[in-house]
Write a protein that holds these residues in place. Sequence first.
Motif, PDB file in Angstrom:
ATOM      1  N   ALA A  14       1.144  -1.159   0.278  1.00 54.26           N
ATOM      2  CA  ALA A  14      -0.108   0.102   0.139  1.00 54.26           C
ATOM      3  C   ALA A  14       0.834   1.279   0.589  1.00 54.26           C
ATOM      4  O   ALA A  14       0.753   2.044  -0.432  1.00 54.26           O
ATOM      5  N   LEU A  15       1.866   1.221   1.001  1.00 50.19           N
ATOM      6  CA  LEU A  15       2.935   2.554   0.636  1.00 50.19           C
ATOM      7  C   LEU A  15       3.123   2.715  -0.443  1.00 50.19           C
ATOM      8  O   LEU A  15       3.688   3.730  -1.073  1.00 50.19           O
ATOM      9  N   ALA A  16       3.610   1.221  -0.960  1.00 56.03           N
ATOM     10  CA  ALA A  16       4.935   1.789  -2.467  1.00 56.03           C
ATOM     11  C   ALA A  16       3.740   1.992  -3.163  1.00 56.03           C
ATOM     12  O   ALA A  16       4.208   2.759  -4.230  1.00 56.03           O
ATOM     13  N   ALA A  17       2.713   1.868  -3.354  1.00 55.11           N
ATOM     14  CA  ALA A  17       1.633   2.236  -3.955  1.00 55.11           C
ATOM     15  C   ALA A  17       0.677   4.097  -4.245  1.00 55.11           C
ATOM     16  O   ALA A  17       0.655   4.263  -4.979  1.00 55.11           O
ATOM     17  N   LEU A  18       1.096   3.954  -2.433  1.00 57.06           N
ATOM     18  CA  LEU A  18       0.212   5.436  -2.061  1.00 57.06           C
ATOM     19  C   LEU A  18       1.876   6.074  -3.068  1.00 57.06           C
ATOM     20  O   LEU A  18       1.948   7.376  -3.370  1.00 57.06           O
ATOM     21  N   PHE A  19       3.217   5.495  -2.879  1.00 54.95           N
ATOM     22  CA  PHE A  19       4.017   6.598  -3.097  1.00 54.95           C
ATOM     23  C   PHE A  19       4.143   7.002  -4.765  1.00 54.95           C
ATOM     24  O   PHE A  19       4.275   7.936  -5.547  1.00 54.95           O
ATOM     25  N   ALA A  20       4.373   5.640  -5.854  1.00 51.10           N
ATOM     26  CA  ALA A  20       3.989   5.745  -7.842  1.00 51.10           C
ATOM     27  C   ALA A  20       2.894   6.051  -7.111  1.00 51.10           C
ATOM     28  O   ALA A  20       2.853   7.671  -8.671  1.00 51.10           O
ATOM     29  N   LEU A  21       1.865   6.575  -7.010  1.00 53.20           N
ATOM     30  CA  LEU A  21       0.684   7.328  -7.505  1.00 53.20           C
ATOM     31  C   LEU A  21       0.596   8.700  -7.209  1.00 53.20           C
ATOM     32  O   LEU A  21       0.439   9.901  -7.962  1.00 53.20           O
ATOM     33  N   PHE A  22       1.483   9.366  -5.732  1.00 51.01           N
ATOM     34  CA  PHE A  22       1.644  10.265  -5.625  1.00 51.01           C
ATOM     35  C   PHE A  22       2.344  11.418  -6.151  1.00 51.01           C
ATOM     36  O   PHE A  22       3.287  12.381  -6.628  1.00 51.01           O
ATOM     37  N   SER A  23       3.939  10.073  -6.666  1.00 52.34           N
ATOM     38  CA  SER A  23       4.883  10.909  -7.410  1.00 52.34           C
ATOM     39  C   SER A  23       4.177  11.049  -8.807  1.00 52.34           C
ATOM     40  O   SER A  23       4.714  12.302  -9.535  1.00 52.34           O
ATOM     41  N   VAL A  24       3.319  10.367  -9.833  1.00 54.48           N
ATOM     42  CA  VAL A  24       2.975  11.208 -10.596  1.00 54.48           C
ATOM     43  C   VAL A  24       1.623  12.082 -10.605  1.00 54.48           C
ATOM     44  O   VAL A  24       2.031  12.993 -11.651  1.00 54.48           O
ATOM     45  N   ALA A  25       1.092  11.764 -10.010  1.00 49.97           N
ATOM     46  CA  ALA A  25       0.330  13.315  -9.943  1.00 49.97           C
ATOM     47  C   ALA A  25       0.791  14.590  -9.097  1.00 49.97           C
ATOM     48  O   ALA A  25       0.329  16.076 -10.239  1.00 49.97           O
ATOM     49  N   ILE A  26       2.120  14.982  -8.807  1.00 45.21           N
ATOM     50  CA  ILE A  26       2.913  15.960  -8.117  1.00 45.21           C
ATOM     51  C   ILE A  26       3.723  16.375  -9.975  1.00 45.21           C
ATOM     52  O   ILE A  26       3.706  17.077  -9.853  1.00 45.21           O
ATOM     53  N   ALA A  27       4.249  14.873 -10.535  1.00 49.52           N
ATOM     54  CA  ALA A  27       5.193  15.548 -11.125  1.00 49.52           C
ATOM     55  C   ALA A  27       4.629  17.159 -12.263  1.00 49.52           C
ATOM     56  O   ALA A  27       5.421  17.411 -12.272  1.00 49.52           O
ATOM     57  N   PRO A  28       3.720  16.901 -12.537  1.00 49.82           N
ATOM     58  CA  PRO A  28       3.429  18.555 -13.558  1.00 49.82           C
ATOM     59  C   PRO A  28       3.721  19.513 -12.851  1.00 49.82           C
ATOM     60  O   PRO A  28       3.726  20.167 -13.407  1.00 49.82           O
ATOM     61  N   PHE A  29       3.363  19.300 -11.580  1.00 49.91           N
ATOM     62  CA  PHE A  29       3.131  21.098 -11.197  1.00 49.91           C
ATOM     63  C   PHE A  29       4.798  20.279 -10.471  1.00 49.91           C
ATOM     64  O   PHE A  29       4.846  22.256  -9.994  1.00 49.91           O
ATOM     65  N   VAL A  30       5.459  20.300 -10.020  1.00 52.55           N
ATOM     66  CA  VAL A  30       6.702  20.630 -10.385  1.00 52.55           C
ATOM     67  C   VAL A  30       8.235  20.717 -10.595  1.00 52.55           C
ATOM     68  O   VAL A  30       8.982  21.012 -10.459  1.00 52.55           O
ATOM     69  N   GLY A  31       7.950  19.692 -12.267  1.00 51.44           N
ATOM     70  CA  GLY A  31       8.813  19.684 -12.927  1.00 51.44           C
ATOM     71  C   GLY A  31       8.387  20.628 -13.811  1.00 51.44           C
ATOM     72  O   GLY A  31       7.913  22.253 -14.030  1.00 51.44           O
ATOM     73  N   PRO A  32      10.151  21.242 -14.253  1.00 59.83           N
ATOM     74  CA  PRO A  32      10.130  22.199 -15.189  1.00 59.83           C
ATOM     75  C   PRO A  32       9.069  22.090 -16.593  1.00 59.83           C
ATOM     76  O   PRO A  32       8.957  21.067 -16.792  1.00 59.83           O
ATOM     77  N   ARG A  33       8.806  23.336 -16.645  1.00 54.22           N
ATOM     78  CA  ARG A  33       8.168  23.363 -17.854  1.00 54.22           C
ATOM     79  C   ARG A  33       8.627  24.187 -19.443  1.00 54.22           C
ATOM     80  O   ARG A  33       8.117  24.567 -19.781  1.00 54.22           O
ATOM     81  N   ARG A  34       9.970  24.143 -19.379  1.00 52.76           N
ATOM     82  CA  ARG A  34      10.316  24.609 -21.052  1.00 52.76           C
ATOM     83  C   ARG A  34      10.721  24.073 -21.314  1.00 52.76           C
ATOM     84  O   ARG A  34      11.754  23.089 -21.911  1.00 52.76           O
ATOM     85  N   TYR A  35      10.084  23.619 -22.138  1.00 57.19           N
ATOM     86  CA  TYR A  35       9.817  22.790 -23.794  1.00 57.19           C
ATOM     87  C   TYR A  35      10.868  23.514 -24.992  1.00 57.19           C
ATOM     88  O   TYR A  35       9.817  24.614 -25.142  1.00 57.19           O
ATOM     89  N   ASN A  36      10.881  22.388 -25.730  1.00 57.47           N
ATOM     90  CA  ASN A  36      11.493  23.234 -26.632  1.00 57.47           C
ATOM     91  C   ASN A  36      11.493  22.291 -27.834  1.00 57.47           C
ATOM     92  O   ASN A  36      11.731  21.142 -27.499  1.00 57.47           O
ATOM     93  N   ARG A  37      12.228  22.394 -29.319  1.00 55.68           N
ATOM     94  CA  ARG A  37      12.054  21.165 -30.310  1.00 55.68           C
ATOM     95  C   ARG A  37      12.973  20.150 -29.361  1.00 55.68           C
ATOM     96  O   ARG A  37      12.467  18.868 -29.959  1.00 55.68           O
TER      97      ARG A  37
END
Length: 121
Positions: A14-37
């Motif tokens: 359960a702890l591993a599943a929560l960590f995986a779900l949390f990592s996937v859910a939070i990544a778009p908010f804390v990751g860099p957003r400077r995309y280029n070609r």
Amino acid sequence: MSLSPYVPIVGLFALAALFALFSVAIAPFVGPRRYNRAKLDAYECGIEPTPQPIGGGRFPVKFYLTAMLFIVFDIEIIFLYPWAVSFNQLGVFGFIEMILFIGTVFVAYAYVWRRGGLDWD
């Protein structure tokens, strides 16, 4: 039959599943957003992407031999761990069986070595 010995295992899953779900859910908010070609293109190990594989689509046998070697040794490790844990209970019979198993794995390793799967010229 009591299920209390399984509570730590279920808790760990359960702890591993929560960590995986949390990592996937939070990544778009804390990751860099400077995309280029260059970041949006497919990555081909530094080679410009081509529609057709180079060389007619055939892979060298070394790739398959390396994959076979990985699978053989991965399966060996999977079987070695429980054997090592229960070594005292298995006795001489378990020891002889493991020697035969490791001998079989060595035959696969020798085959890959003989075929040149370990040479990366």
